[in-house]
Design a protein around this motif. Structure first.
Motif, PDB file in Angstrom:
ATOM      1  N   UNK A   1       0.836  -1.209   0.000  1.00 42.62           N
ATOM      2  CA  UNK A   1       0.000   0.000   0.000  1.00 42.62           C
ATOM      3  C   UNK A   1       0.870   1.258   0.000  1.00 42.62           C
ATOM      4  N   UNK A   2       1.959   1.249   0.762  1.00 44.82           N
ATOM      5  CA  UNK A   2       2.864   2.399   0.788  1.00 44.82           C
ATOM      6  C   UNK A   2       3.503   2.616  -0.588  1.00 44.82           C
ATOM      7  N   UNK A   3       3.897   1.522  -1.238  1.00 41.07           N
ATOM      8  CA  UNK A   3       4.525   1.658  -2.555  1.00 41.07           C
ATOM      9  C   UNK A   3       3.542   2.199  -3.586  1.00 41.07           C
ATOM     10  N   UNK A   4       2.300   1.795  -3.491  1.00 38.35           N
ATOM     11  CA  UNK A   4       1.289   2.294  -4.423  1.00 38.35           C
ATOM     12  C   UNK A   4       1.030   3.779  -4.182  1.00 38.35           C
ATOM     13  N   UNK A   5       0.982   4.171  -2.916  1.00 35.15           N
ATOM     14  CA  UNK A   5       0.758   5.594  -2.594  1.00 35.15           C
ATOM     15  C   UNK A   5       1.927   6.450  -3.052  1.00 35.15           C
ATOM     16  N   UNK A   6       3.144   5.949  -2.884  1.00 35.01           N
ATOM     17  CA  UNK A   6       4.319   6.707  -3.328  1.00 35.01           C
ATOM     18  C   UNK A   6       4.294   6.891  -4.845  1.00 35.01           C
ATOM     19  N   UNK A   7       3.843   5.885  -5.550  1.00 37.52           N
ATOM     20  CA  UNK A   7       3.754   6.009  -7.012  1.00 37.52           C
ATOM     21  C   UNK A   7       2.720   7.075  -7.403  1.00 37.52           C
ATOM     22  N   UNK A   8       1.587   7.088  -6.721  1.00 37.31           N
ATOM     23  CA  UNK A   8       0.557   8.093  -7.014  1.00 37.31           C
ATOM     24  C   UNK A   8       1.079   9.508  -6.747  1.00 37.31           C
ATOM     25  N   UNK A   9       1.836   9.691  -5.678  1.00 38.95           N
ATOM     26  CA  UNK A   9       2.414  10.994  -5.366  1.00 38.95           C
ATOM     27  C   UNK A   9       3.373  11.444  -6.468  1.00 38.95           C
ATOM     28  N   UNK A  10       4.221  10.552  -6.930  1.00 38.23           N
ATOM     29  CA  UNK A  10       5.183  10.898  -7.968  1.00 38.23           C
ATOM     30  C   UNK A  10       4.495  11.149  -9.303  1.00 38.23           C
ATOM     31  N   UNK A  11       3.419  10.457  -9.561  1.00 37.88           N
ATOM     32  CA  UNK A  11       2.669  10.706 -10.798  1.00 37.88           C
ATOM     33  C   UNK A  11       2.058  12.115 -10.805  1.00 37.88           C
ATOM     34  N   UNK A  12       1.567  12.566  -9.637  1.00 38.97           N
ATOM     35  CA  UNK A  12       1.010  13.936  -9.539  1.00 38.97           C
ATOM     36  C   UNK A  12       2.094  14.981  -9.781  1.00 38.97           C
ATOM     37  N   UNK A  13       3.262  14.771  -9.208  1.00 37.45           N
ATOM     38  CA  UNK A  13       4.354  15.708  -9.418  1.00 37.45           C
ATOM     39  C   UNK A  13       4.805  15.709 -10.885  1.00 37.45           C
ATOM     40  N   UNK A  14       4.764  14.559 -11.498  1.00 34.35           N
ATOM     41  CA  UNK A  14       5.134  14.492 -12.917  1.00 34.35           C
ATOM     42  C   UNK A  14       4.134  15.265 -13.775  1.00 34.35           C
ATOM     43  N   UNK A  15       2.878  15.119 -13.466  1.00 31.19           N
ATOM     44  CA  UNK A  15       1.858  15.843 -14.239  1.00 31.19           C
ATOM     45  C   UNK A  15       2.041  17.359 -14.103  1.00 31.19           C
TER      46      UNK A  15
ATOM     47  N   UNK B   1       4.865  18.925 -13.390  1.00 30.14           N
ATOM     48  CA  UNK B   1       6.105  19.316 -14.073  1.00 30.14           C
ATOM     49  C   UNK B   1       5.882  19.385 -15.579  1.00 30.14           C
ATOM     50  N   UNK B   2       5.119  18.499 -16.110  1.00 29.80           N
ATOM     51  CA  UNK B   2       4.833  18.545 -17.553  1.00 29.80           C
ATOM     52  C   UNK B   2       4.030  19.807 -17.941  1.00 29.80           C
ATOM     53  N   UNK B   3       3.085  20.218 -17.097  1.00 29.47           N
ATOM     54  CA  UNK B   3       2.310  21.448 -17.377  1.00 29.47           C
ATOM     55  C   UNK B   3       3.232  22.678 -17.367  1.00 29.47           C
TER      56      UNK B   3
ATOM     57  N   UNK C   1      13.730  26.495 -19.505  1.00 27.35           N
ATOM     58  CA  UNK C   1      13.106  25.384 -20.247  1.00 27.35           C
ATOM     59  C   UNK C   1      13.878  24.083 -20.003  1.00 27.35           C
ATOM     60  N   UNK C   2      15.218  24.147 -20.042  1.00 30.20           N
ATOM     61  CA  UNK C   2      16.005  22.926 -19.830  1.00 30.20           C
ATOM     62  C   UNK C   2      15.829  22.372 -18.415  1.00 30.20           C
ATOM     63  N   UNK C   3      15.757  23.258 -17.448  1.00 30.41           N
ATOM     64  CA  UNK C   3      15.551  22.787 -16.058  1.00 30.41           C
ATOM     65  C   UNK C   3      14.215  22.099 -15.901  1.00 30.41           C
ATOM     66  N   UNK C   4      13.181  22.676 -16.521  1.00 29.05           N
ATOM     67  CA  UNK C   4      11.863  22.078 -16.394  1.00 29.05           C
ATOM     68  C   UNK C   4      11.792  20.727 -17.127  1.00 29.05           C
ATOM     69  N   UNK C   5      12.485  20.656 -18.248  1.00 22.48           N
ATOM     70  CA  UNK C   5      12.486  19.374 -18.967  1.00 22.48           C
ATOM     71  C   UNK C   5      13.214  18.288 -18.152  1.00 22.48           C
ATOM     72  N   UNK C   6      14.281  18.616 -17.460  1.00 21.67           N
ATOM     73  CA  UNK C   6      15.010  17.662 -16.607  1.00 21.67           C
ATOM     74  C   UNK C   6      14.139  17.213 -15.431  1.00 21.67           C
ATOM     75  N   UNK C   7      13.359  18.149 -14.901  1.00 24.71           N
ATOM     76  CA  UNK C   7      12.477  17.787 -13.786  1.00 24.71           C
ATOM     77  C   UNK C   7      11.420  16.786 -14.226  1.00 24.71           C
ATOM     78  N   UNK C   8      10.909  16.943 -15.425  1.00 28.61           N
ATOM     79  CA  UNK C   8       9.927  15.979 -15.938  1.00 28.61           C
ATOM     80  C   UNK C   8      10.569  14.599 -16.073  1.00 28.61           C
ATOM     81  N   UNK C   9      11.779  14.574 -16.606  1.00 20.39           N
ATOM     82  CA  UNK C   9      12.471  13.268 -16.769  1.00 20.39           C
ATOM     83  C   UNK C   9      12.744  12.620 -15.413  1.00 20.39           C
ATOM     84  N   UNK C  10      13.067  13.428 -14.437  1.00 17.76           N
ATOM     85  CA  UNK C  10      13.327  12.889 -13.091  1.00 17.76           C
ATOM     86  C   UNK C  10      12.084  12.245 -12.522  1.00 17.76           C
TER      87      UNK C  10
END
Length: 451
Positions: free
Chosen positions: A124-138, A140-142, A159-168
């Motif tokens: 359950x913790x691993x699933x929640x951590x994945x959901x948190x990272x998915x929100x941050x990715x979304x 960063x992409x915006x 622009x380059x910094x934001x693109x690196x954050x999305x990849x991270x």
């Protein structure tokens, strides 16, 4: 001159007494007579027991031509084809034990269940951590899309910094997925299943105990006994014959009980070891047996027979035909006139009941199977069958003339012995009376009642 008669009479009486005593002692020391009244003295039974008949009774057999299998014999040990110790792969309480000792299981059957609640919480913790990272990715992409929309108003560095954050964040989500998969694998280990089909041994852990992945004993052991393996050894001199047989195809191997009387199973040779034991001069081999029904058991000692080849059209005789002397092996061959010839032979192989002859005998000839120790070259024989040679009453299968009078005379002699002894006693008593000595008492005196 006056003759004194008293000393003379006394001397005569003493001489008579000494003679009577000497005669009595001689009769006592002499061997008892065994002849019947009216029968001339001679050996008991009236026949010479040392006289042999000139015709010797023997058993005969025929030299045959047949296909003979050549077997190599060895001693082996039954070994499970596969052995697996079932261990816990995660730590936890053993909540349920579904296996039964001695049970036959198939691959995939449920054996035990371990408490899975700690691993479910980690999942359950691993699933929640994945959901948190998915929100941050979304998010960063915006942000990256906004910066890209500003065009010349947004600096290249932003622009380059934001693109690196999305990849991270994308990489972080892949790590979260791997963590979830790892927890799921651990969670699957809480259900212990049989890795192969076989028989379960004794259980090592009971329900309610805490098991760990580092435990050495494990929960139970499963042995695969269908098929099963037999490890055995053969002398190194037979290695080339075994390899030649293996090159021709599958080699048949039989497993028998310790006494070699009952067949347990038949299989095929699987492996010839790549090393000869220099200490014992043997080579190890492994055979595979189907073991259906289950007559073979791991750890069991068995006698093993390996079929190396089949000798076609071999000249064979019963094993008892082969005799050995100073000049080598020979056999007694029966001629048409019922005399025997001692013929040297060359034996290729001899087993318990049969021998293969390379030289000296021709199929169809008759040979002596039993009774050779009474034969000489040129002896006259009489052929008897095995049933008649079993020494029935009154028969003489050994070639000695039957002494038919001895068994009949022996009971009569035993019956006449008391009478003969009584007759000799009376003769001695009469002799003592004639010599003037008192007879030995043989019973109660006259005029006196027995007590």
């Amino acid at each position: 001159m006056t003759i004194r008669w008293k000393p003379v009479v006394t001397g005569v009486v003493l001489a008579g007494l000494v003679g009577g005593v000497a005669y009595t002692v001689q009769q006592k020391l002499a061997p008892p007579a065994t002849a019947q009244p009216g029968q001339p003295p001679g050996p008991r039974g009236g026949s010479s027991g040392n006289a042999r008949n000139s015709v010797v009774a023997v058993q005969a057999g025929t030299v045959a031509r047949e296909d003979v299998p050549i077997w190599f014999d060895g001693i082996g040990t039954v070994q499970a084809f596969n052995t697996v110790t079932v261990r816990a792969r995660v730590d936890g309480e053993l909540q349920r034990v579904s296996l039964q000792e001695g049970q036959l299981v198939k691959a995939g059957d449920l054996l035990a269940t371990i408490d899975s609640r700690p691993l479910q919480a980690q999942l359950a913790q691993a699933v929640a951590k994945k959901a948190q990272d998915e929100a941050q990715l979304a998010n960063a992409r915006r942000d990256l899309d906004r910066n890209m929309g500003l065009k010349e108003f947004a600096s290249r560095q932003t622009v380059d910094t934001q693109r690196a954050l999305v990849t991270q964040y994308e990489a972080q989500i892949r790590a979260d997925e791997a963590a979830i998969e790892a927890v799921q694998v651990q969670l699957n280990y809480t259900t212990v299943t049989a890795p192969l089909s076989g028989r379960i041994g004794l259980r090592n852990v009971d329900q309610g105990n805490v098991v760990r992945a580092s435990d050495q004993n494990g929960i139970a052991t499963i042995t695969q006994i269908q098929p099963i393996a037999v490890l055995f050894t053969l002398p190194e001199k037979q290695l080339q014959a075994v390899l030649a047989a293996q090159a021709q195809g599958s080699v048949t191997v039989e497993a028998q009980d310790r006494e070699g009387r009952r067949m347990l199973d038949t299989g095929k040779l699987a492996v010839v070891d790549n090393l000869i034991d220099s200490g014992t001069g043997t080579i190890r081999l492994k055979a595979e047996m189907p073991n259906d029904p289950q007559k073979l058991w791991p750890g069991q000692f068995v006698n093993v027979r390996l079929l190396s080849t089949i000798r076609r059209g071999a000249t064979t005789v019963p094993a008892t035909v082969v005799q050995r002397g100073p000049q080598g092996t020979y056999a007694y061959v029966i001629k048409d006139d019922l005399t025997v010839e001692q013929r040297p032979i060359k034996v290729a192989r001899q087993e318990e009941t049969k021998a293969i002859v390379e030289e000296g005998l021709t199929p169809g000839e008759r040979v002596v199977v039993d009774g050779q120790y009474r034969l000489q070259p040129g002896s006259k024989i009489r052929i008897v069958d095995p049933i008649a040679s079993a020494a029935p009453a009154g028969a003489a299968p050994t070639g000695i003339a039957p002494a038919t009078t001895a068994p009949e005379a022996a009971p009569a002699n035993r019956q006449q012995d008391p009478a003969a002894r009584e007759e000799r006693r009376r003769e001695r008593q009469q002799q003592r009376e004639n010599n003037g000595s008192a007879p030995a008492p043989t019973g109660p005196r006259e005029g006196r009642q027995p007590s």
